[in-house]
Design a protein around this motif. Structure first.
Motif, short mmCIF file in Angstrom:
data_model
loop_
_atom_site.label_atom_id
_atom_site.label_comp_id
_atom_site.label_asym_id
_atom_site.label_seq_id
_atom_site.Cartn_x
_atom_site.Cartn_y
_atom_site.Cartn_z
N THR A 12 0.88 -1.17 0.00
CA THR A 12 0.00 0.00 0.00
C THR A 12 0.92 1.22 0.00
N ILE A 13 0.80 2.04 -1.04
CA ILE A 13 1.69 3.20 -1.18
C ILE A 13 0.85 4.47 -1.21
N ILE A 14 1.24 5.45 -0.42
CA ILE A 14 0.60 6.76 -0.42
C ILE A 14 1.54 7.73 -1.12
N ILE A 15 1.09 8.28 -2.25
CA ILE A 15 1.94 9.12 -3.10
C ILE A 15 1.38 10.54 -3.11
N ALA A 16 2.21 11.49 -2.74
CA ALA A 16 1.77 12.88 -2.64
C ALA A 16 1.89 13.59 -3.98
N GLU A 17 0.86 14.39 -4.31
CA GLU A 17 0.99 15.27 -5.48
C GLU A 17 1.98 16.38 -5.17
N LYS A 18 1.84 16.98 -3.97
CA LYS A 18 2.85 17.87 -3.42
C LYS A 18 3.48 17.15 -2.24
N PRO A 19 4.79 17.16 -2.12
CA PRO A 19 5.45 16.34 -1.09
C PRO A 19 4.91 16.58 0.31
N PHE A 20 4.78 15.49 1.05
CA PHE A 20 4.37 15.57 2.45
C PHE A 20 5.45 16.29 3.26
N SER A 21 5.03 16.89 4.35
CA SER A 21 5.99 17.57 5.23
C SER A 21 5.76 17.13 6.67
N ASN A 22 6.82 17.21 7.47
CA ASN A 22 6.75 16.86 8.89
C ASN A 22 6.09 15.49 9.09
N THR A 23 6.72 14.50 8.53
CA THR A 23 6.17 13.14 8.54
C THR A 23 6.76 12.33 9.69
N ALA A 76 -6.43 19.11 -1.41
CA ALA A 76 -5.17 18.39 -1.30
C ALA A 76 -5.35 17.07 -2.04
N SER A 77 -4.35 16.71 -2.84
CA SER A 77 -4.48 15.53 -3.69
C SER A 77 -3.30 14.59 -3.51
N PHE A 78 -3.59 13.32 -3.52
CA PHE A 78 -2.55 12.30 -3.60
C PHE A 78 -3.17 11.02 -4.12
N ASN A 79 -2.35 9.99 -4.27
CA ASN A 79 -2.80 8.71 -4.83
C ASN A 79 -2.49 7.57 -3.87
N TYR A 80 -3.31 6.55 -3.96
CA TYR A 80 -3.04 5.28 -3.29
C TYR A 80 -2.64 4.26 -4.36
N TYR A 81 -1.62 3.45 -4.06
CA TYR A 81 -1.33 2.29 -4.89
C TYR A 81 -1.60 1.05 -4.05
N PHE A 82 -2.53 0.23 -4.51
CA PHE A 82 -2.82 -1.04 -3.87
C PHE A 82 -2.51 -2.14 -4.89
N GLY A 83 -1.36 -2.78 -4.74
CA GLY A 83 -1.05 -3.77 -5.76
C GLY A 83 0.23 -4.53 -5.50
N PRO A 84 0.66 -5.30 -6.52
CA PRO A 84 1.82 -6.19 -6.38
C PRO A 84 3.13 -5.42 -6.48
N ASN A 85 4.16 -5.98 -5.86
CA ASN A 85 5.51 -5.44 -6.00
C ASN A 85 6.14 -6.06 -7.24
N HIS A 86 5.60 -5.67 -8.38
CA HIS A 86 6.06 -6.18 -9.67
C HIS A 86 6.91 -5.10 -10.33
N PHE A 87 8.12 -5.46 -10.74
CA PHE A 87 9.10 -4.46 -11.17
C PHE A 87 8.56 -3.57 -12.29
N TYR A 88 8.08 -4.15 -13.38
CA TYR A 88 7.65 -3.34 -14.52
C TYR A 88 6.33 -2.62 -14.25
N THR A 89 5.44 -3.24 -13.46
CA THR A 89 4.19 -2.56 -13.11
C THR A 89 4.49 -1.26 -12.38
N LEU A 90 5.42 -1.30 -11.44
CA LEU A 90 5.77 -0.10 -10.68
C LEU A 90 6.59 0.87 -11.52
#
Length: 654
Positions: free
Chosen positions: A287-298, A333-347
């Motif tokens: 599960t990956i949380i990807i920021a459109e604008k970088p997260f701060s104070n994490t 505020a916008s970001f994306n979730y990735y729910f999926g396999p750790n497949h090299f080419y998919t990522l």
């Protein structure tokens, strides 16, 4: 008490009695007050009946929505919670009531099935279609309270609103690809959590939009929204210990390398630099949380779990930068979730549309392919070749066999060079024994003379003990690269071959439940057949190779048994590793033995010895290494002679 004080109290009491008597209502006034009370009671009764009828008609959900609107309106308009209420935890709603009011909305495509909850407006469950848990159940990354999302806002009086305790209203878009979870205080004032799932994708778009509430928010909430994301990582694979080793919380600073927290101990890290994404990683899924604008104070936290169902507990607390639209009075505020396999080419494909290097995600770095100096072999050779053979649908066992043979053919010249070097040492063995007979003993002077004579023989004959080591060293990066490739190759997951039902985990032929001291610690509670076969073949080859490369030189006690002991130790080390890896090592050793027998048939040792004897008659220029070695030996011999002379002088004086 004096006389004046007593008189004062008596006068006050007389005044109160007189005032009460003079202001007593008349009979007419008493009758009028009773009539008014009866009228109010009748109105209240009628109001209660009307409210009951409305509840019966509209149901409890509408009442709850009104209460939610009132709470949100109180929060943003007045800056204080409603009477007898607290923001984020309604006093009139118990946990059971919330559960009864909670509803679920499904959002799915060809790869994912998401279940959204109206309680908190969050993701309730994520199922990966087409994937199964090791026991055959449907594969869920999480479900229910295994994951938690919370958006925290603060109003101008620093009162906190927590969305995870609020009931949202779902709004489905016409195309069915998006769901809006809305917390509304009025038509003009609301909080929207917007989920968008494109077709045939693992990536989920997520937007936070706050409308009409800019004036009611604290200045800090106008620039950054605070979010909390927590998730317990389920055990998805058979080998818990091995899966736990590859489950790590990863993160990437903007424009920098991918880093990770410890996989074996509790760790908490505060990140002050901008963070592009945070990944809650398992061995094969993330599960990956990807920021459109970088997260701060994490703030990131990773905790290993000892329960049978879960292996890790991850937490991420971060601030999401806000974009303000003054014309619409909106904050987003916008970001994306990735729910999926750790497949090299998919990522890796998610970077195709990104042209600027400093904006690339490099999600493929989640696939552990080894150290930096080693991973390039897997990235640019192993994976492309492996994917090429996957097109033919030959089965994983056959593909691994073909790849092993291909690797052996590529390094065949190096293998032959190493074998030929060993053959030179072998045919010179009688001459080495003559040197040992000429310079017997273990004193330093004899050892130096013996070593010098041996190196002189090798130099004249054109042989070198080191020439057989260099080809082996050149092969090591490939062997190590495969050591990292197989445990990370999701393509092997639940692929069977022969007796191994899953090449991505161990293939146990014997299992036990009891904890056996020392054995269980290193082997686990099983014995892997491919690992056992690999060990047997490796011990056989080691013994054969030791006999073939024996130069006749005297060795330190125990050195002859060391290679065999190392081969046996590999069994304890690799027993819990994937069957695919042990199968590869098994095949690799078999091919090496086969090529060694072929080399022996084609290489005539008599001709090789004749060539070495001819080399002795030729003027030989020493290599830089051999020259330095000879010089060092001469220096050692000179120092030994000088020490012997000094000792002789001392004895003479005595």
């Amino acid at each position: 008490m004096d006389k004046n004080t007593i008189i004062g109290f008596l006068l006050i009491g007389a005044i109160v009695i007189a005032f009460t008597f003079l202001n007593r209502p008349s009979q007419e006034q008493i009758a009028e007050q009773q009539r008014l009370r009866d009228s109010i009671q009748q109105v209240e009764s009628q109001k209660a009946v009307s409210e009951a009828e409305r509840l019966a008609t509209d149901g409890p959900r509408q009442t709850s929505e009104i209460k939610q609107q009132n709470r949100a309106a109180d929060f943003f308009a007045t800056g204080t919670p409603a009477a007898n209420d607290s923001i984020g935890a309604p006093a009139d709603s118990t946990t059971e009531t919330k559960a009864a009011e909670e509803e679920f909305v499904t959002l799915e495509n060809e790869k994912l099935k998401l279940v959204l909850s109206t309680l908190g407006g969050s993701i309730h469950a994520v199922q990966l279609k087409g994937e199964k848990k090791f026991n055959g159940d449907s594969l869920y990354l999480f479900e229910g309270d295994e994951a938690r999302f919370n958006l925290e806002l603060f109003n101008r009086n620093s009162v906190r609103l927590s969305t995870e305790d609020q009931l949202f209203t779902p709004i489905l878009t016409a195309d069915g690809k998006s769901v809006i979870m809305r917390l509304e205080s009025s038509p003009e004032q609301h909080i929207d959590l917007i989920y968008t799932l494109p077709a045939n994708e693992f990536m989920l778009g997520f937007d936070i939009r706050i409308a009409g509430m800019k004036n009611g928010l604290h200045p800090e909430s106008l620039t950054n929204f605070r979010i909390n994301w927590e998730q317990k990582i389920r055990q998805q694979e058979q080998g818990r210990q091995f899966e736990n080793r590859f489950a790590r919380l990863n993160y990437r600073y903007l424009g920098q390398d991918v880093l990770k927290l410890s996989d074996s101990k509790n760790e908490r890290k505060e990140l002050t630099e901008p963070v592009k994404w945070v990944a809650f990683k398992d061995q094969f899924f993330s599960t990956i949380i990807i920021a459109e604008k970088p997260f701060s104070n994490t703030i990131l936290t990773s905790q290993p779990l000892s329960t049978t169902e879960y292996i890790k507990d991850y937490k991420a607390e971060t601030w999401v930068p806000v974009t303000a639209d003054p014309q619409k009075d909106e904050l987003t505020a916008s970001f994306n979730y990735y729910f999926g396999p750790n497949h090299f080419y998919t990522l890796k494909n998610y970077d195709k549309a990104i042209k600027e290097n400093n904006q690339k995600l490099y999600l493929e770095e989640l696939v552990d392919l080894g150290y930096k100096w080693l991973s390039w072999i897997n990235k640019y050779f192993t994976i492309p070749v492996f994917n090429y053979f996957l097109k033919f649908d030959w089965g994983m066992g056959i593909i691994i066999l073909i790849m092993t043979l291909l690797i052996k053919l590529i390094i065949l010249p190096l293998t032959y060079k190493s074998f030929k070097s060993s053959a030179k040492m072998r045919v010179l063995r009688p001459q080495i024994k003559e040197i040992e007979a000429k310079y017997p003993g273990q004193d330093k002077e004899m050892m130096l003379k013996r070593q010098q004579a041996t190196m002189e023989l090798y130099n004249k004959a054109g042989a070198s003990p080191m020439s057989g080591c260099f080809p082996m060293l050149l092969q090591m990066p490939i062997l190590l690269a495969f050591f990292f490739f197989f445990p990370s190759a999701i393509e092997l997951r639940q692929q069977s071959f022969l007796w191994a039902h899953d090449l991505s985990t161990f293939d146990s032929i014997i299992r036990w439940e009891a904890n056996i001291p020392f054995i269980s610690k290193f082997l686990g509670n099983h014995i892997s057949l491919f690992c056992l076969l690999m060990t047997v073949v490796n011990v056989f080859y080691t013994k054969y190779n030791m006999a073939a490369t024996d130069t006749g030189q005297t060795q330190m006690p125990g050195m002859k048994s060391m290679p065999i002991l190392m081969s046996v130790m590999m069994f304890f080390f690799l027993n819990s590793y994937p069957a695919g890896l042990n199968y590869y090592y098994f095949l690799s050793t078999l091919f090496t033995i086969g090529f060694t027998f072929l080399f022996k048939q084609f290489l005539n040792e008599d001709k090789l010895l004749a060539q070495l004897e001819a080399n002795k008659k030729k003027p030989k220029k020493q290599s830089g290494f051999m020259a330095r070695l000879a010089e060092a030996q001469k220096m050692q011999e000179k120092q030994a002679r000088e020490r012997a002379k000094e000792a002789a002088k001392k004895n003479y004086r005595k």
